[in-house]
Design a protein around this motif. Structure first.
Motif, PDB file in Angstrom:
ATOM      1  N   LYS A 151       8.398   6.859  -8.194  1.00  2.18           N
ATOM      2  CA  LYS A 151       9.574   6.038  -8.395  1.00  2.18           C
ATOM      3  C   LYS A 151       9.486   4.910  -7.374  1.00  2.18           C
ATOM      4  O   LYS A 151       9.434   5.164  -6.171  1.00  2.18           O
ATOM      5  N   VAL A 152       9.435   3.693  -7.851  1.00  4.56           N
ATOM      6  CA  VAL A 152       9.243   2.541  -6.975  1.00  4.56           C
ATOM      7  C   VAL A 152      10.581   1.840  -6.759  1.00  4.56           C
ATOM      8  O   VAL A 152      11.280   1.479  -7.719  1.00  4.56           O
ATOM      9  N   ILE A 153      10.946   1.664  -5.487  1.00  9.41           N
ATOM     10  CA  ILE A 153      12.166   0.954  -5.111  1.00  9.41           C
ATOM     11  C   ILE A 153      11.748  -0.289  -4.342  1.00  9.41           C
ATOM     12  O   ILE A 153      10.933  -0.211  -3.413  1.00  9.41           O
ATOM     13  N   VAL A 154      12.286  -1.438  -4.711  1.00 12.62           N
ATOM     14  CA  VAL A 154      11.874  -2.690  -4.083  1.00 12.62           C
ATOM     15  C   VAL A 154      13.051  -3.352  -3.392  1.00 12.62           C
ATOM     16  O   VAL A 154      14.189  -3.326  -3.870  1.00 12.62           O
ATOM     17  N   SER A 155      12.769  -3.932  -2.245  1.00 11.28           N
ATOM     18  CA  SER A 155      13.759  -4.720  -1.538  1.00 11.28           C
ATOM     19  C   SER A 155      14.145  -5.925  -2.381  1.00 11.28           C
ATOM     20  O   SER A 155      13.323  -6.497  -3.096  1.00 11.28           O
ATOM     21  N   ALA A 156      15.406  -6.334  -2.268  1.00 10.12           N
ATOM     22  CA  ALA A 156      15.874  -7.511  -3.006  1.00 10.12           C
ATOM     23  C   ALA A 156      15.199  -8.786  -2.531  1.00 10.12           C
ATOM     24  O   ALA A 156      15.318  -9.836  -3.169  1.00 10.12           O
ATOM     25  N   ALA A 157      14.449  -8.707  -1.422  1.00  6.45           N
ATOM     26  CA  ALA A 157      13.760  -9.889  -0.900  1.00  6.45           C
ATOM     27  C   ALA A 157      12.497 -10.233  -1.689  1.00  6.45           C
ATOM     28  O   ALA A 157      11.930 -11.312  -1.511  1.00  6.45           O
ATOM     29  N   VAL A 203       8.340  10.592   0.503  1.00  6.50           N
ATOM     30  CA  VAL A 203       8.648   9.175   0.668  1.00  6.50           C
ATOM     31  C   VAL A 203       7.521   8.478   1.427  1.00  6.50           C
ATOM     32  O   VAL A 203       7.007   9.003   2.419  1.00  6.50           O
ATOM     33  N   GLN A 204       7.144   7.306   0.940  1.00  4.84           N
ATOM     34  CA  GLN A 204       6.253   6.416   1.660  1.00  4.84           C
ATOM     35  C   GLN A 204       6.720   4.991   1.396  1.00  4.84           C
ATOM     36  O   GLN A 204       7.604   4.755   0.578  1.00  4.84           O
ATOM     37  N   GLY A 205       6.134   4.020   2.129  1.00  2.00           N
ATOM     38  CA  GLY A 205       6.546   2.649   1.905  1.00  2.00           C
ATOM     39  C   GLY A 205       5.539   1.663   2.449  1.00  2.00           C
ATOM     40  O   GLY A 205       4.651   2.017   3.231  1.00  2.00           O
ATOM     41  N   SER A 206       5.674   0.417   2.034  1.00  2.00           N
ATOM     42  CA  SER A 206       4.764  -0.639   2.482  1.00  2.00           C
ATOM     43  C   SER A 206       5.570  -1.835   2.964  1.00  2.00           C
ATOM     44  O   SER A 206       6.723  -2.032   2.579  1.00  2.00           O
ATOM     45  N   ASP A 207       4.919  -2.648   3.810  1.00  2.00           N
ATOM     46  CA  ASP A 207       5.586  -3.842   4.330  1.00  2.00           C
ATOM     47  C   ASP A 207       4.568  -4.715   5.052  1.00  2.00           C
ATOM     48  O   ASP A 207       3.376  -4.379   5.115  1.00  2.00           O
ATOM     49  N   ASP A 256       8.366  11.507  -6.112  1.00  2.00           N
ATOM     50  CA  ASP A 256       7.681  10.772  -5.053  1.00  2.00           C
ATOM     51  C   ASP A 256       8.211   9.348  -5.069  1.00  2.00           C
ATOM     52  O   ASP A 256       8.196   8.685  -6.115  1.00  2.00           O
ATOM     53  N   PHE A 257       8.662   8.855  -3.916  1.00  2.00           N
ATOM     54  CA  PHE A 257       9.221   7.513  -3.830  1.00  2.00           C
ATOM     55  C   PHE A 257       8.299   6.587  -3.048  1.00  2.00           C
ATOM     56  O   PHE A 257       7.735   6.980  -2.012  1.00  2.00           O
ATOM     57  N   LEU A 266      17.657   4.076   3.527  1.00  2.00           N
ATOM     58  CA  LEU A 266      17.588   4.854   2.285  1.00  2.00           C
ATOM     59  C   LEU A 266      16.351   5.742   2.265  1.00  2.00           C
ATOM     60  O   LEU A 266      16.418   6.904   1.823  1.00  2.00           O
ATOM     61  N   ALA A 267      15.236   5.243   2.767  1.00  4.63           N
ATOM     62  CA  ALA A 267      14.021   6.054   2.834  1.00  4.63           C
ATOM     63  C   ALA A 267      14.240   7.284   3.706  1.00  4.63           C
ATOM     64  O   ALA A 267      13.794   8.393   3.382  1.00  4.63           O
TER      65      ALA A 267
END
Length: 433
Positions: free
Chosen positions: A63-69, A28-32, A3-4, A17-18
């Motif tokens: 698995k947590v992937i973070v933006s370089a920002a 896959v899920q994400g936040s912003d 799970d990403f 990438l998502a």
């Protein structure tokens, strides 16, 4: 099956990438932030959950992937640390992910996105291909032979990658908030060149790329006679641009692309070179190069009455110049009107004279207030400083775009890396009333 969770999923690379991981049947899920970006539309179409930032988004076994920002101060990254969940930055994860494919990185100060899109389209017409494009487009194929991806030089992020092939389109001074000068940019590309495993495809018309040293063959493309792949007899017509390609001085074929301008020919040459080495026939190249629809925010056209509205990401003087050139070649009978929104105070200050010179190539010029960034949202410089350098230019306000209506039979070029689309949208709404 992993799970990403993507922290900052609306970023262009993160969004792409998502989509790739989703296509490969990962969860896959994400936040912003709660703001609409064009990069989120494909995520929504694929049903990928988009959440507001909240520590509750972080769950065990993710698995947590973070933006370089974002850094470790972010609320979700703090929660991941509390729960002992490993967090990987986007470039780090991507650098490991590409190792399962024949990987092709596309980098350069300009032309990365268009070239990545064209190469993905071309190879994907012949082989199973996964790709990641800087306009927020991503596609995953579980049985992919190739992985084509855009590799950004900013903050030397591309040094996280060790690709099989690397396309280098050009080297120019940009990102002055990070790079000291063009030699600093060159040093980054030189370091990247040492990490390529099979071959580098580089524009030999670029004086800096001619200096590149690598442990693998460097194949050059361009208009000049010293290149391995050369374009000659370039002609613009109603359907695009036609040119002959010579491989080491022997005629290889004649090709037509939908794009206009020398930069479009160079992008196509890079794609032809790498496809040639990977066994794509000249006939397949000729067929599929003509069917490329382009990428988002790169000369994206819309006709309204006698005007052609073009949305383009151009935010550097070099990019503005080639965009204006392309508009003149495609629409030679039209007035070319530049509507430009500078992106970041540092870039605007560094290239103030160069912006003025590039924009002056248009018939009429309108300027929008400087768009800051997360790194610098204010500065002493104003749009008035640029206006002073461009004869008869005008400042355009977001809510007062009606003046553009006087330019009948024109091409309106809305250019910038900020939110210039708001100006175009307001004008479209006004015209449709």
């Amino acid at each position: 099956m992993s799970d990403f969770h993507f922290v900052g999923i609306k970023g262009s690379g993160m969004s792409a990438l998502a989509q790739i991981l989703h296509d490969m049947n990962y969860n896959v899920q994400g936040s912003d932030v709660d703001k609409t970006f064009f990069t989120q539309k494909p995520l929504e179409r694929k049903g990928i959950p988009l959440l507001p930032f909240d520590k509750a988004n972080i769950k065990e076994n993710q698995k947590v992937i973070v933006s370089a920002a974002y850094n470790e101060d972010h609320i979700e990254l703090q929660e991941a640390a509390t729960k002992g969940i490993e967090v990987e930055q986007y470039p780090t994860f991507l650098g490991q992910f590409i190792n399962q494919f024949t990987s092709v990185a596309v980098t350069g100060s300009h032309g990365k996105t268009s070239t990545t899109g064209l190469l993905s389209h071309m190879l994907g017409s012949v082989y199973p291909v996964s790709y990641l494009i800087g306009d927020g487009t991503g596609k995953g194929e579980e049985d992919s032979k190739y992985f084509v991806f855009e590799a950004c030089e900013y903050r030397r992020h591309f040094l996280n990658y060790k690709p099989d092939y690397c396309v280098m389109t050009n080297i120019d001074f940009d990102h002055p908030d990070y790079f000291k000068d063009v030699e600093d940019v060159f040093d980054a590309f030189q370091e990247m060149a040492k990490q390529v495993n099979k071959a580098i495809i580089a524009c030999g018309d670029d004086e800096f790329l001619q200096r590149i040293h690598a442990n693998v063959p460097v194949v050059y493309y361009g208009f000049k006679d010293h290149n391995d792949f050369q374009a000659h007899n370039v002609q613009s017509g109603e359907n695009g641009t036609t040119f002959d390609v010579f491989v080491r001085n022997s005629l290889y074929g004649t090709f037509t692309i939908p794009g206009f301008g020398n930069h479009s020919v160079l992008n196509a040459l890079a794609v032809i070179a790498i496809c040639h080495y990977e066994g794509v026939s000249a006939d397949d190249l000729a067929t599929h190069l003509q069917t490329f629809d382009g990428v988002k925010r790169r000369f994206s056209e819309k006709e309204i009455g006698t005007q052609v509205l073009i949305d383009d990401y151009a935010h550097h003087p070099t990019e503005i110049a080639v965009t204006i050139e392309a508009a003149r070649k495609k629409y030679p009978e039209h007035e070319v009107v530049a509507i430009f929104q500078p992106h970041t105070f540092t870039r605007t200050k560094t290239f103030l004279d160069e912006f003025a010179q590039a924009l002056s190539k248009a018939d009429s010029v309108y300027l929008c207030d400087i768009f800051g960034s997360a790194r610098e949202d204010k500065g002493n410089l104003t749009i008035g400083h640029l206006q002073e350098l461009i004869s008869q230019s005008h400042v355009l306000k977001e809510q007062d775009v009606s003046v553009l209506g006087k330019h009948s039979n024109s091409v309106l070029l809305f250019m910038g890396a900020g939110d210039i689309q708001k100006f175009q949208k307001n004008y479209e709404n006004l015209v449709k009333q």
